[in-house]
Design a protein around this motif. Sequence first.
Motif, PDB file in Angstrom:
ATOM      1  N   ARG A   5      48.167  13.002  26.417  1.00 17.68           N
ATOM      2  CA  ARG A   5      49.627  13.106  26.274  1.00 17.68           C
ATOM      3  C   ARG A   5      50.066  12.282  25.079  1.00 17.68           C
ATOM      4  N   LEU A   6      50.878  12.902  24.246  1.00 17.16           N
ATOM      5  CA  LEU A   6      51.469  12.213  23.105  1.00 17.16           C
ATOM      6  C   LEU A   6      52.978  12.316  23.212  1.00 17.16           C
ATOM      7  N   ARG A   7      53.647  11.200  22.998  1.00  9.05           N
ATOM      8  CA  ARG A   7      55.113  11.181  22.976  1.00  9.05           C
ATOM      9  C   ARG A   7      55.513  10.907  21.534  1.00  9.05           C
ATOM     10  N   VAL A   8      55.998  11.930  20.859  1.00 11.23           N
ATOM     11  CA  VAL A   8      56.212  11.901  19.412  1.00 11.23           C
ATOM     12  C   VAL A   8      57.710  11.953  19.098  1.00 11.23           C
ATOM     13  N   PRO A   9      58.171  11.100  18.173  1.00  6.25           N
ATOM     14  CA  PRO A   9      59.573  11.192  17.758  1.00  6.25           C
ATOM     15  C   PRO A   9      59.874  12.596  17.225  1.00  6.25           C
ATOM     16  N   HIS A  10      61.036  13.067  17.549  1.00  4.85           N
ATOM     17  CA  HIS A  10      61.433  14.429  17.196  1.00  4.85           C
ATOM     18  C   HIS A  10      61.247  14.716  15.704  1.00  4.85           C
ATOM     19  N   ASP A  19      49.035  18.292  11.203  1.00  4.52           N
ATOM     20  CA  ASP A  19      47.779  17.541  11.297  1.00  4.52           C
ATOM     21  C   ASP A  19      46.821  18.173  12.302  1.00  4.52           C
ATOM     22  N   LEU A  20      47.362  18.677  13.410  1.00  7.37           N
ATOM     23  CA  LEU A  20      46.504  19.360  14.382  1.00  7.37           C
ATOM     24  C   LEU A  20      45.904  20.633  13.795  1.00  7.37           C
ATOM     25  N   THR A  21      46.664  21.332  12.974  1.00  7.22           N
ATOM     26  CA  THR A  21      46.153  22.546  12.328  1.00  7.22           C
ATOM     27  C   THR A  21      44.998  22.204  11.384  1.00  7.22           C
ATOM     28  N   VAL A  22      45.170  21.157  10.594  1.00  6.41           N
ATOM     29  CA  VAL A  22      44.104  20.721   9.688  1.00  6.41           C
ATOM     30  C   VAL A  22      42.871  20.315  10.484  1.00  6.41           C
ATOM     31  N   TRP A  23      43.068  19.492  11.507  1.00  6.64           N
ATOM     32  CA  TRP A  23      41.947  19.015  12.317  1.00  6.64           C
ATOM     33  C   TRP A  23      41.223  20.183  12.987  1.00  6.64           C
ATOM     34  N   SER A  47      65.642  12.936  21.034  1.00  7.19           N
ATOM     35  CA  SER A  47      64.701  12.436  22.036  1.00  7.19           C
ATOM     36  C   SER A  47      63.271  12.752  21.619  1.00  7.19           C
ATOM     37  N   PRO A  48      62.323  11.862  21.959  1.00  4.08           N
ATOM     38  CA  PRO A  48      60.921  12.155  21.650  1.00  4.08           C
ATOM     39  C   PRO A  48      60.460  13.411  22.384  1.00  4.08           C
ATOM     40  N   ILE A  49      59.476  14.064  21.807  1.00  6.47           N
ATOM     41  CA  ILE A  49      58.897  15.264  22.410  1.00  6.47           C
ATOM     42  C   ILE A  49      57.549  14.881  23.000  1.00  6.47           C
ATOM     43  N   GLN A  50      57.308  15.298  24.221  1.00  5.43           N
ATOM     44  CA  GLN A  50      56.040  14.999  24.868  1.00  5.43           C
ATOM     45  C   GLN A  50      55.125  16.209  24.776  1.00  5.43           C
ATOM     46  N   TYR A  51      53.928  15.967  24.250  1.00  5.87           N
ATOM     47  CA  TYR A  51      52.948  17.025  24.067  1.00  5.87           C
ATOM     48  C   TYR A  51      51.695  16.741  24.885  1.00  5.87           C
ATOM     49  N   LEU A  52      50.992  17.807  25.196  1.00  9.88           N
ATOM     50  CA  LEU A  52      49.673  17.725  25.791  1.00  9.88           C
ATOM     51  C   LEU A  52      48.726  18.380  24.800  1.00  9.88           C
ATOM     52  N   VAL A  53      47.698  17.646  24.372  1.00 18.22           N
ATOM     53  CA  VAL A  53      46.745  18.180  23.391  1.00 18.22           C
ATOM     54  C   VAL A  53      45.320  17.919  23.864  1.00 18.22           C
ATOM     55  N   PHE A  54      44.436  18.797  23.472  1.00 21.28           N
ATOM     56  CA  PHE A  54      43.014  18.640  23.761  1.00 21.28           C
ATOM     57  C   PHE A  54      42.319  18.296  22.451  1.00 21.28           C
ATOM     58  N   PHE A  60      41.863  11.139  16.095  1.00 23.49           N
ATOM     59  CA  PHE A  60      42.531   9.855  15.889  1.00 23.49           C
ATOM     60  C   PHE A  60      41.846   9.023  14.811  1.00 23.49           C
ATOM     61  N   GLU A  61      40.593   9.297  14.523  1.00 28.78           N
ATOM     62  CA  GLU A  61      39.928   8.646  13.396  1.00 28.78           C
ATOM     63  C   GLU A  61      40.460   9.210  12.085  1.00 28.78           C
ATOM     64  N   GLN A  62      40.689  10.505  12.050  1.00 29.75           N
ATOM     65  CA  GLN A  62      41.179  11.156  10.841  1.00 29.75           C
ATOM     66  C   GLN A  62      42.678  10.939  10.638  1.00 29.75           C
ATOM     67  N   PHE A  63      43.437  10.924  11.737  1.00 27.43           N
ATOM     68  CA  PHE A  63      44.900  10.779  11.676  1.00 27.43           C
ATOM     69  C   PHE A  63      45.318   9.600  12.565  1.00 27.43           C
ATOM     70  N   GLN A  64      45.054   8.413  12.076  1.00 28.27           N
ATOM     71  CA  GLN A  64      45.279   7.198  12.864  1.00 28.27           C
ATOM     72  C   GLN A  64      46.745   6.959  13.215  1.00 28.27           C
ATOM     73  N   GLU A  65      47.648   7.553  12.460  1.00 28.73           N
ATOM     74  CA  GLU A  65      49.075   7.321  12.714  1.00 28.73           C
ATOM     75  C   GLU A  65      49.539   7.861  14.056  1.00 28.73           C
ATOM     76  N   TRP A  66      48.754   8.742  14.693  1.00 34.63           N
ATOM     77  CA  TRP A  66      49.150   9.317  15.981  1.00 34.63           C
ATOM     78  C   TRP A  66      48.685   8.480  17.169  1.00 34.63           C
ATOM     79  N   ARG A  67      47.765   7.564  16.968  1.00 35.51           N
ATOM     80  CA  ARG A  67      47.236   6.769  18.081  1.00 35.51           C
ATOM     81  C   ARG A  67      48.330   6.003  18.856  1.00 35.51           C
ATOM     82  N   PRO A  68      49.321   5.400  18.184  1.00 32.30           N
ATOM     83  CA  PRO A  68      50.349   4.657  18.935  1.00 32.30           C
ATOM     84  C   PRO A  68      51.177   5.532  19.880  1.00 32.30           C
TER      85      PRO A  68
END
Length: 72
Positions: A5-10, A19-23, A47-54, A60-68
């Motif tokens: 689960r990722l909670r991402v600012p809108h 980034d998910l497309t590239v990965w 409001s932040p958007i909550q996502y579910l990703v596999f 997270f090694e390639q796109f470290q900015e999403w880890r938080p």
Amino acid sequence: MNPIRLRVPHHEAADLRDDLTVWASISGIDPRLTVISERWKTTNDKSPIQYLVFVNESFFEQFQEWRPYIQQ
């Protein structure tokens, strides 16, 4: 692979999708990006958007900015 689960600012949601497309094109793994619908939450555009990703650790090694944004 367990879903994450990722909670991402809108305002950063489009960047996550990019980034998910590239990965996915590099890894060959479909992240199955899903918006989690929570009826009791506000529909405010700011409001932040909550996502579910596999994804695995390589995302997270390639796109470290999403880890938080990982939700426990």
